[in-house]
Write a protein that holds these residues in place. Structure first.
Motif, PDB file in Angstrom:
ATOM      1  N   VAL A  20     -28.100  55.524  -0.030  1.00 36.66           N
ATOM      2  CA  VAL A  20     -28.319  56.246   1.288  1.00 36.66           C
ATOM      3  C   VAL A  20     -27.472  55.728   2.388  1.00 36.66           C
ATOM      4  N   VAL A  26     -32.398  55.741  -2.567  1.00 37.16           N
ATOM      5  CA  VAL A  26     -33.630  56.574  -3.226  1.00 37.16           C
ATOM      6  C   VAL A  26     -33.404  56.086  -4.909  1.00 37.16           C
ATOM      7  N   GLY A  75     -38.151  58.591  -6.695  1.00 35.17           N
ATOM      8  CA  GLY A  75     -38.346  59.034  -5.272  1.00 35.17           C
ATOM      9  C   GLY A  75     -38.468  57.950  -4.086  1.00 35.17           C
ATOM     10  N   ASP A  76     -38.762  56.888  -4.550  1.00 34.97           N
ATOM     11  CA  ASP A  76     -38.871  55.628  -3.733  1.00 34.97           C
ATOM     12  C   ASP A  76     -37.781  55.273  -2.820  1.00 34.97           C
ATOM     13  N   PHE A  77     -38.092  55.122  -1.777  1.00 40.05           N
ATOM     14  CA  PHE A  77     -37.053  54.349  -0.969  1.00 40.05           C
ATOM     15  C   PHE A  77     -36.937  52.889  -1.045  1.00 40.05           C
ATOM     16  N   ALA A  93     -39.755  48.559  -2.198  1.00 37.11           N
ATOM     17  CA  ALA A  93     -39.769  49.960  -2.031  1.00 37.11           C
ATOM     18  C   ALA A  93     -40.502  49.790  -0.768  1.00 37.11           C
ATOM     19  N   THR A  94     -40.242  50.946   0.370  1.00 37.44           N
ATOM     20  CA  THR A  94     -41.038  50.981   1.436  1.00 37.44           C
ATOM     21  C   THR A  94     -42.250  51.838   1.119  1.00 37.44           C
ATOM     22  N   GLU A 105     -43.509  54.414   2.554  1.00 32.51           N
ATOM     23  CA  GLU A 105     -43.292  55.833   2.484  1.00 32.51           C
ATOM     24  C   GLU A 105     -41.889  56.034   2.682  1.00 32.51           C
ATOM     25  N   MET A 106     -41.416  57.344   2.813  1.00 34.66           N
ATOM     26  CA  MET A 106     -39.963  57.540   2.998  1.00 34.66           C
ATOM     27  C   MET A 106     -39.707  57.242   4.521  1.00 34.66           C
ATOM     28  N   ASP A 134     -38.288  57.052   8.654  1.00 28.98           N
ATOM     29  CA  ASP A 134     -37.572  57.754   9.513  1.00 28.98           C
ATOM     30  C   ASP A 134     -36.210  57.339   9.140  1.00 28.98           C
ATOM     31  N   VAL A 170     -33.030  53.366   8.955  1.00 29.15           N
ATOM     32  CA  VAL A 170     -32.256  53.287   7.905  1.00 29.15           C
ATOM     33  C   VAL A 170     -31.263  52.013   8.181  1.00 29.15           C
TER      34      VAL A 170
END
Lengths: 349, 349
Positions: free
Chosen positions: B33, B64, B78-80, B138-139, B141-142, B144, B148
């Motif tokens: 990303v 991701v 799907g994990d950030f 991993a965070t 959740e996704m 904001d 980043v």
């Protein structure tokens, strides 16, 4: 009085010199009860460190206060005192930070002070002590004569071994390796044990020193040196280096062995006065996160804490002395240490 | 996919290369990303560090997860995720000691692993991540998108500045000086403030960096360098050096300035990759009891702690990025940092 003077490599003499006297109101004059020869005294003795002129010797001694200047308040005539191996006033910013060896108003034994007034060396009958309040530590009462050797180690070797361990963050559960089986290395073993180390490995190939190391709390002895010694240590510790490696020699080889023996993220605590212009290999240190801590030990800072444990019999570092001689035989005190016949020599005026 | 490759000094190219795929059950493939250019990427770019062959670039990225091997359990598609700048398995003795940069099963981005399988660099579209469980974080959740840049600093510069401060024992009341006003030095300011430093002095002569340093919590700026800079610091601190000096450059000159700026008994925390074969002056260190701690920062160890504070908005280290470009313009991302037009460049595939 009689005092020890080094003129040239292997040319140490006991000479008649002027008796010291109070020169400033912050001075004390101390009658020496016992003094000793330091591993670092061997550097000029062996010619490793050059002398530009003859020099009074001795920076470790205990004695009884004979006389004090008008401004001295913490010791008085008749007190038994311990002299750390560097003078310090106890009040400057560096002393307040605990680094009495960087005192801005301190100085060295056996050398002229800033005004050119000689501060005597410890290997003699009497010593003029400058900044006496900051420098000297008195015992609560006249100690048992049998305790004199242990008290004398608080001048240098015990405090220095302790500094190596403290600088290297030795604490409960630490794995420790000690490079150097001289009096400082042996005291570093005792200090590590006292601080709670779980494993204390000593590099030594000298039977009498191995024996004392084990009595001081070492758990393992390694006779191999260099890469072989490090391989043996790694094997003993289950595949990694020690959390703390205490470098108590001062040569480039000893420092390299100490760095190689430390696990990533661990500490080298070094207290051996560096000789031979050794520098530190920053690339290796950076890659392994091996930290380098220590330096010339501010033993004055540690003296109150360690003194209590000597006086109550918890620690007996005086066992590092395996030769005791009258001051008249100070030359033999040097020779015995130089040839490694003695771990450490004590002399009595 | 497209990926950044350095061929020669000042010859960085965006090239078409093979898409990575899972090669081992412990691998993950991550879609990048955001990635960035590191100060240390400038060493080969400037020819200070020699290249024997072209090399994939980039060791700081977030992305991701696209796919995981059968044995990967801590991240899933799907994990950030945040990738620390060194791979680590999290299970070996050095990882357990917190020194993930010394992981026995880790490795570097952009280089072949032990079996010759390429681990991609971060300055590209996708990366095969080896030992994914130990390496990636991993965070919850996704995040904001605005967050980043700050998350990306946890790959390296924020964790590295934090390591300098932790290694130098920065804590409540410390006086701190920071050598280096790049992204790591600025993050070291933020880390020192966060750890409770009372005074944080930054050596900088660059207006934009001075401004950000002050916003990150610096209390004073010194424009002078070398002996003049040290004299100014000593004056600011009432006659002595700093308790902790954070060396965030890596040159011999910067390290010497850091040592000179440290008070007796204080710590240099150094995290600048050493260039130019600098060694450390042991005689000066011994005499002053200045301790040298740090090394290549094990940022993986610090990631959970720092991630929480980024996510809750306590710290915003992403402000060190003052240039953001599409991956297509990665060459300009290097040039801007090389010429000091940018503090730090972020690229997005």
């Amino acid at each position: 009085m009689r005092a020890t003077v080094i003129h040239n490599p292997r040319d140490v003499r006991l000479e008649n010199v002027d008796d010291p006297r109070i020169q400033r109101p912050t001075d004390a004059v101390v009658r020496v009860v016992a003094a000793c020869v330091c591993g670092s005294d061997l550097w000029p003795y062996r010619g490793v460190r050059r002398l530009s002129a003859p020099r009074r010797m001795g920076h470790e001694f205990v004695g009884v206060v004979e006389e004090t200047g008008a401004e001295v308040t913490t010791v008085r005539p008749g007190d038994f005192v311990i002299a750390p191996f560097v003078l310090s006033d106890g009040t400057c910013v560096d002393c307040r930070n605990g680094i009495t060896t960087s005192c801005r108003n301190g100085g060295a034994w056996g050398a002229p002070d800033r005004d050119g007034l000689l501060v005597d060396g410890g290997q003699g009958e009497f010593v003029r002590v400058a900044v006496a309040d900051g420098t000297l530590v008195a015992t609560p009462e006249m100690p048992d004569p049998a305790m004199v050797p242990s008290l004398l180690t608080l001048s240098d070797v015990m405090g220095t071994g302790h500094h190596a361990a403290v600088a290297a963050h030795v604490g409960p559960g630490s794995t420790v390796a000690v490079v150097g089986d001289g009096a400082v290395g042996l005291c570093a073993v005792l200090a590590s044990k006292r601080l709670g180390a779980q494993r204390v490995v000593v590099f030594s190939r000298h039977v009498a020193r191995q024996k004392l190391a084990l009595e001081f709390g070492a758990t393992d002895i390694i006779a191999e040196r260099g890469a072989e010694g490090v391989a043996r240590l790694t094997e003993l510790l289950g595949g990694t280096g020690a959390d703390a490696v205490l470098e108590c020699v001062g040569t480039k080889e000893a420092m390299q062995q100490a760095i190689d023996a430390t696990r990533p993220g661990g500490f080298v605590g070094y207290v051996g006065a560096p000789v031979g212009g050794a520098e530190l290999p920053i690339g290796q240190l950076f890659g392994s996160n091996v930290n380098i801590a220590g330096g010339v030990a501010p033993v004055r800072t540690y003296l109150p804490e360690l003194l209590g444990e000597v006086l109550d019999g918890t620690i007996d570092p005086g066992r590092v002395f395996d030769l005791e001689l009258p001051l008249d035989e100070v030359v033999e005190a040097y020779e015995a240490m130089d040839s490694r016949r003695a771990i450490k020599s004590l002399v009595r005026p």
